[in-house]
Design a protein around this motif. Structure first.
Motif, PDB file in Angstrom:
ATOM      1  N   SER A 105       0.671  -1.227  -0.025  1.00 29.77           N
ATOM      2  CA  SER A 105      -0.061  -0.156  -0.007  1.00 29.77           C
ATOM      3  C   SER A 105       0.811   1.431  -0.056  1.00 29.77           C
ATOM      4  CB  SER A 105      -0.963  -0.021   1.406  1.00 29.77           C
ATOM      5  OG  SER A 105      -1.869   1.014   0.898  1.00 29.77           O
TER       6      SER A 105
ATOM      7  N   ASP B 279       1.729   1.955  -3.159  1.00 29.65           N
ATOM      8  CA  ASP B 279       0.271   2.329  -4.136  1.00 29.65           C
ATOM      9  C   ASP B 279       0.325   3.735  -4.229  1.00 29.65           C
ATOM     10  OD1 ASP B 279      -1.670   1.373  -5.469  1.00 29.65           O
ATOM     11  OD2 ASP B 279      -2.901   1.195  -4.065  1.00 29.65           O
TER      12      ASP B 279
ATOM     13  N   ARG C  47      -5.236   2.790   3.420  1.00 26.38           N
ATOM     14  CA  ARG C  47      -5.062   3.477   2.025  1.00 26.38           C
ATOM     15  C   ARG C  47      -3.956   4.090   1.875  1.00 26.38           C
ATOM     16  NH1 ARG C  47      -8.670   0.661   2.894  1.00 26.38           N
ATOM     17  NH2 ARG C  47     -10.887   0.783   2.463  1.00 26.38           N
ATOM     18  N   ALA C  48      -3.412   3.947   0.499  1.00 27.05           N
ATOM     19  CA  ALA C  48      -2.246   4.687   0.414  1.00 27.05           C
ATOM     20  C   ALA C  48      -2.322   6.105   0.592  1.00 27.05           C
ATOM     21  CB  ALA C  48      -1.900   4.694  -1.249  1.00 27.05           C
TER      22      ALA C  48
END
Lengths: 232, 182
Positions: B20, B23, B155-156
């Motif tokens: 992530s 990401d 989340r990135a």
């Protein structure tokens, strides 16, 4: 004679029918009071205490207290919201809530409230209690790891002749939900579906279904719980 | 002024949180402008070569080696961040927490359906191997953790926002969509 009463929530003048519970009265006036064990249209129970508000400076559960004339209600303060957050944190450490692997994730009200209050980590130590999964019913699966004992299924799921399908068994940390074996085996599809929907967490699950809605499109992926009420 | 130094590790995790981090896409170019990496699987530096400012921890503690690494991070990093559900609450490895350790090992090495050949019923036990703990522990139950980034993986954008906030001292931006538990 009018049965409307006037009261204030956080200083805002509100009006509602006499005898309406504070949570419902607030909703009618576009104010969201967070709830978890409460279900609209079913007699309130006041077991989770997330709806705690100050009524004339005393803490009361807003789902079980009716509004009266001139009531001063305090709902949205940092202190009250921190109390609510701590209740959610207690519920997280008391069960085994593995959100990443849960079918209900994204549609879970407990999780949605944790998002609303921005819970990053519970302040209490994790208990990791030993709980079981009961898959004996032909229509539903009960996962006690996720049950928060809100009593929603007991209060709302009744047969046509008014009998309870769910009940509590044991006490204290061992307390759990059981299904009446006879009534449970004769569950109609409708009632089973209702039980699944009424459970705020992933403790009552349908058989042979799961993860049907993709991540990003689930109920609370983009929308904060309660924002539908606040918009009005 | 020299750049802040970041170290990362994966304890009882799946490397999903590190994925992530990657990401963040082209922002990785901004990242190497912003910080320097030390001990981390990203640059393959195996041991701390200097004191670090930020340590990102993925995964909880399931064995003695995890504890050793985590304590090493606490000693060498000014700020420790639990990244992801496993670091925060044990995550999927913690599903074993209700099962006695003997049963887990028996299932893995003797009784499990995927065990191919173990006629003597040997369970690996050597000084060279890390000892399994009685259960999987969240990182903050072992050492002091300063910040938490939930998600599976986080989340990135959340990791990026948090890193930028830590490095620049600006307030952390937390849009609703980025703080999720799954």
């Amino acid at each position: 004679m009018s049965t409307l009463v006037k009261f204030k929530i956080d200083g805002v003048e509100c009006m509602a029918e006499r005898g309406t519970y504070i949570v419902e009265a607030a909703r009618e006036n576009g104010i969201y009071i967070p709830t978890l064990c409460n279900i609209r249209g079913v007699k309130p129970r006041g077991s989770c205490r997330i709806c705690t508000v100050l009524v004339n400076s005393r803490p009361m559960s807003a789902c079980t207290t009716p509004v009266t004339d001139g009531m001063e209600i305090i709902n949205d303060t940092p202190e009250i919201n921190d109390t609510r957050k701590s209740i959610i944190e207690v519920l997280f450490v008391e069960g085994n809530h593995f959100c990443p692997s849960c079918e209900k994730s994204g549609n879970c009200e407990l999780q949605a409230l944790a998002y609303r209050f921005q819970m990053m980590v519970p302040r209490f130590p994790y208990i990791f209690p030993n709980k079981t999964v009961d898959a004996s019913n032909p229509k539903i699966i009960k996962d006690h790891n996720r049950c928060i004992l809100c009593k929603r299924c007991i209060r709302a799921i009744k047969t046509d002749d008014g009998k309870n399908v769910f009940a509590f068994k044991k006490r204290g940390m061992k307390l759990e939900i059981i299904i009446d074996p006879e009534l449970g085996d004769n569950f109609t599809d409708e009632l089973a579906q209702k039980a699944v929907e009424i459970c705020p967490v992933g403790a009552i699950l349908p058989r042979e279904k799961g993860y049907q809605i993709p991540i990003g499109k689930r109920k609370y992926d983009q929308v904060v719980i309660g924002s539908d009420i606040e918009k009005k | 002024m020299s750049k802040p130094i970041v170290a990362t590790t994966s304890l009882a995790g799946c490397f999903g949180c590190h994925m992530s981090i990657l990401d963040i896409d082209e922002k990785i170019l901004d990242l190497i402008e912003l910080v320097e990496f030390n001990k981390s699987p990203i640059d393959d530096i195996k041991t701390f070569t200097k004191k670090c400012d930020i340590g990102l921890i993925e995964g909880g503690c399931c064995n003695s080696e995890n504890i050793h690494v985590l304590k090493d991070f606490r000693k060498n990093c000014k700020i420790l961040v639990s990244v992801g559900e496993c670091a925060i609450m044990g995550g999927l490895p913690a599903l074993r927490n209700g099962i006695p350790i003997k049963e887990c090992l028996d299932e893995a090495y003797i009784n499990g359906p995927s065990v191919q050949h173990n006629p003597k019923g040997i369970i690996p036990n050597d000084d060279e191997l890390p000892m399994l703990l009685d259960r999987v522990y969240p990182c903050h139950e072992i050492v002091k953790i300063d910040y938490y980034l939930p998600g599976c993986p986080p989340r990135a954008e959340l990791i990026w926002n948090a890193l930028v906030a830590l490095v620049t001292g600006d307030e952390l931006k937390l849009p609703y969509e980025v703080v999720k538990f799954d």
